[in-house]
Design a protein around this motif. Structure first.
Motif, PDB file in Angstrom:
ATOM      1  N   GLU A  56       0.829  -1.198   0.000  1.00 56.06           N
ATOM      2  CA  GLU A  56       0.000   0.000   0.000  1.00 56.06           C
ATOM      3  C   GLU A  56       0.869   1.256   0.000  1.00 56.06           C
ATOM      4  O   GLU A  56       1.973   1.267   0.555  1.00 56.06           O
ATOM      5  CB  GLU A  56      -0.900   0.005   1.242  1.00 56.06           C
ATOM      6  CG  GLU A  56      -1.932  -1.115   1.279  1.00 56.06           C
ATOM      7  CD  GLU A  56      -2.952  -0.990   0.162  1.00 56.06           C
ATOM      8  OE1 GLU A  56      -3.335   0.148  -0.166  1.00 56.06           O
ATOM      9  OE2 GLU A  56      -3.350  -2.038  -0.388  1.00 56.06           O
ATOM     10  N   LYS A  57       0.359   2.304  -0.622  1.00 53.10           N
ATOM     11  CA  LYS A  57       1.097   3.570  -0.724  1.00 53.10           C
ATOM     12  C   LYS A  57       1.491   4.079   0.649  1.00 53.10           C
ATOM     13  O   LYS A  57       2.625   4.561   0.850  1.00 53.10           O
ATOM     14  CB  LYS A  57       0.239   4.606  -1.450  1.00 53.10           C
ATOM     15  CG  LYS A  57       0.900   5.968  -1.575  1.00 53.10           C
ATOM     16  CD  LYS A  57       0.004   6.950  -2.320  1.00 53.10           C
ATOM     17  CE  LYS A  57       0.648   8.328  -2.414  1.00 53.10           C
ATOM     18  NZ  LYS A  57      -0.236   9.283  -3.136  1.00 53.10           N
ATOM     19  N   ASN A  58       0.592   3.956   1.630  1.00 49.79           N
ATOM     20  CA  ASN A  58       0.882   4.465   2.975  1.00 49.79           C
ATOM     21  C   ASN A  58       2.055   3.730   3.619  1.00 49.79           C
ATOM     22  O   ASN A  58       2.847   4.336   4.349  1.00 49.79           O
ATOM     23  CB  ASN A  58      -0.353   4.349   3.868  1.00 49.79           C
ATOM     24  CG  ASN A  58      -1.425   5.363   3.512  1.00 49.79           C
ATOM     25  OD1 ASN A  58      -1.143   6.359   2.844  1.00 49.79           O
ATOM     26  ND2 ASN A  58      -2.658   5.115   3.944  1.00 49.79           N
ATOM     27  N   ASP A  59       2.150   2.420   3.352  1.00 47.57           N
ATOM     28  CA  ASP A  59       3.270   1.652   3.899  1.00 47.57           C
ATOM     29  C   ASP A  59       4.590   2.108   3.281  1.00 47.57           C
ATOM     30  O   ASP A  59       5.597   2.261   3.973  1.00 47.57           O
ATOM     31  CB  ASP A  59       3.065   0.156   3.643  1.00 47.57           C
ATOM     32  CG  ASP A  59       1.903  -0.408   4.446  1.00 47.57           C
ATOM     33  OD1 ASP A  59       1.797  -0.081   5.634  1.00 47.57           O
ATOM     34  OD2 ASP A  59       1.103  -1.171   3.869  1.00 47.57           O
ATOM     35  N   LEU A  66       5.234   5.039   1.913  1.00 44.49           N
ATOM     36  CA  LEU A  66       5.547   6.383   2.403  1.00 44.49           C
ATOM     37  C   LEU A  66       6.075   6.344   3.828  1.00 44.49           C
ATOM     38  O   LEU A  66       7.009   7.071   4.174  1.00 44.49           O
ATOM     39  CB  LEU A  66       4.301   7.273   2.323  1.00 44.49           C
ATOM     40  CG  LEU A  66       3.884   7.717   0.920  1.00 44.49           C
ATOM     41  CD1 LEU A  66       2.558   8.462   0.969  1.00 44.49           C
ATOM     42  CD2 LEU A  66       4.962   8.602   0.288  1.00 44.49           C
ATOM     43  N   LYS A  67       5.480   5.486   4.648  1.00 46.94           N
ATOM     44  CA  LYS A  67       5.945   5.380   6.036  1.00 46.94           C
ATOM     45  C   LYS A  67       7.395   4.919   6.085  1.00 46.94           C
ATOM     46  O   LYS A  67       8.218   5.497   6.801  1.00 46.94           O
ATOM     47  CB  LYS A  67       5.062   4.403   6.809  1.00 46.94           C
ATOM     48  CG  LYS A  67       5.438   4.299   8.292  1.00 46.94           C
ATOM     49  CD  LYS A  67       4.471   3.393   9.044  1.00 46.94           C
ATOM     50  CE  LYS A  67       4.843   3.304  10.527  1.00 46.94           C
ATOM     51  NZ  LYS A  67       3.899   2.438  11.280  1.00 46.94           N
ATOM     52  N   ASN A  95       9.634   7.723   4.778  1.00 42.93           N
ATOM     53  CA  ASN A  95       9.679   8.845   5.721  1.00 42.93           C
ATOM     54  C   ASN A  95      10.480   8.514   6.975  1.00 42.93           C
ATOM     55  O   ASN A  95      11.018   9.420   7.631  1.00 42.93           O
ATOM     56  CB  ASN A  95       8.261   9.267   6.116  1.00 42.93           C
ATOM     57  CG  ASN A  95       7.543   9.998   4.997  1.00 42.93           C
ATOM     58  OD1 ASN A  95       8.184  10.642   4.152  1.00 42.93           O
ATOM     59  ND2 ASN A  95       6.219   9.911   4.966  1.00 42.93           N
TER      60      ASN A  95
END
Length: 220
Positions: free
Chosen positions: A83-86, A88-89, A92
């Motif tokens: 997933e995109k959020n994973d 990005l996390k 980051n």
């Protein structure tokens, strides 16, 4: 310092990848938990960390964050969390790159080679009259080629890379032969003897490969 630390709880995947990377002449360590990864990294270091996210206990995000507190070593996340959020996390938190599982092992190795070429490439290592061509795996003493086995070459390269640092026998053996090797640690002693005969002026009174009794060896 090892070249690559594989942080992966699937032992079959980790072992397979380790075998491929060792064939490419990288030194490799394996950790199957986040806690073990931190322990190995703080003790030995690594030029590149190949990091899974879904680990028992301390997950890969926590490992990445912890290592980034003190180090800028290259962190490559390899995870089935797509997933995109994973992604990005992970980025980051300080990861340098993120590759999705399942990955093509040839593509992964090509990516790793590219990282090493950009960040760490040294075609030659020179220490006094000792010269190692790391591309062709050739040892020269006083500019004369000396025949060495692959294990002798890798052992000498590892010792020189940790110049003036005493490396434990167990670490040297596990790094060069692998913890799952059928060889015995006495093999290390034999290879040290052979190396001394090839690089030392007086093998019985070595100036370069020094024994720290009860601990291991260091290069001076």
């Amino acid at each position: 310092m090892v070249d690559i630390l594989i942080v992966e709880d699937n032992i079959e995947i980790a072992t397979l990848l380790s075998d491929f990377l060792r064939k490419e002449n990288y030194t490799v360590s394996i950790a199957n938990t986040g806690e073990k990864a931190i322990e190995i990294y703080e003790k030995y270091g690594a030029k590149l960390i190949l990091l899974d996210i879904m680990l028992p206990g301390m997950d890969g995000f926590a490992v990445c964050s912890k290592i980034r507190e003190t180090s800028n070593t290259h962190i490559l996340i390899a995870s089935a969390k797509t997933e995109k959020n994973d992604k990005l996390k992970g980025l980051n938190l300080g990861a340098d790159d993120y590759i999705e599982k399942p990955y093509d092992i040839d593509i992964l190795i090509a990516k790793i080679k590219g990282i090493f070429k950009r960040k760490y490439a040294l075609e030659e290592i020179v220490e006094g009259n000792i010269r190692l061509n790391t591309v062709k795996q050739i040892l020269y003493i006083d500019d004369i080629e000396v025949n060495v086995t692959e294990k002798e070459f890798e052992l000498l390269k590892l010792l020189i890379a940790n110049k003036n640092v005493t490396l434990k026998k167990e670490y040297l053996f596990n790094t060069i032969w692998g913890s799952d090797s059928d060889s015995e640690i006495q093999t290390l002693t034999v290879h040290i003897k052979w190396l001394r005969e090839k690089i030392e002026t007086e093998p019985k009174k070595p100036r370069h490969i020094i024994t720290e009794w009860g601990i291991g060896y260091r290069f001076e």
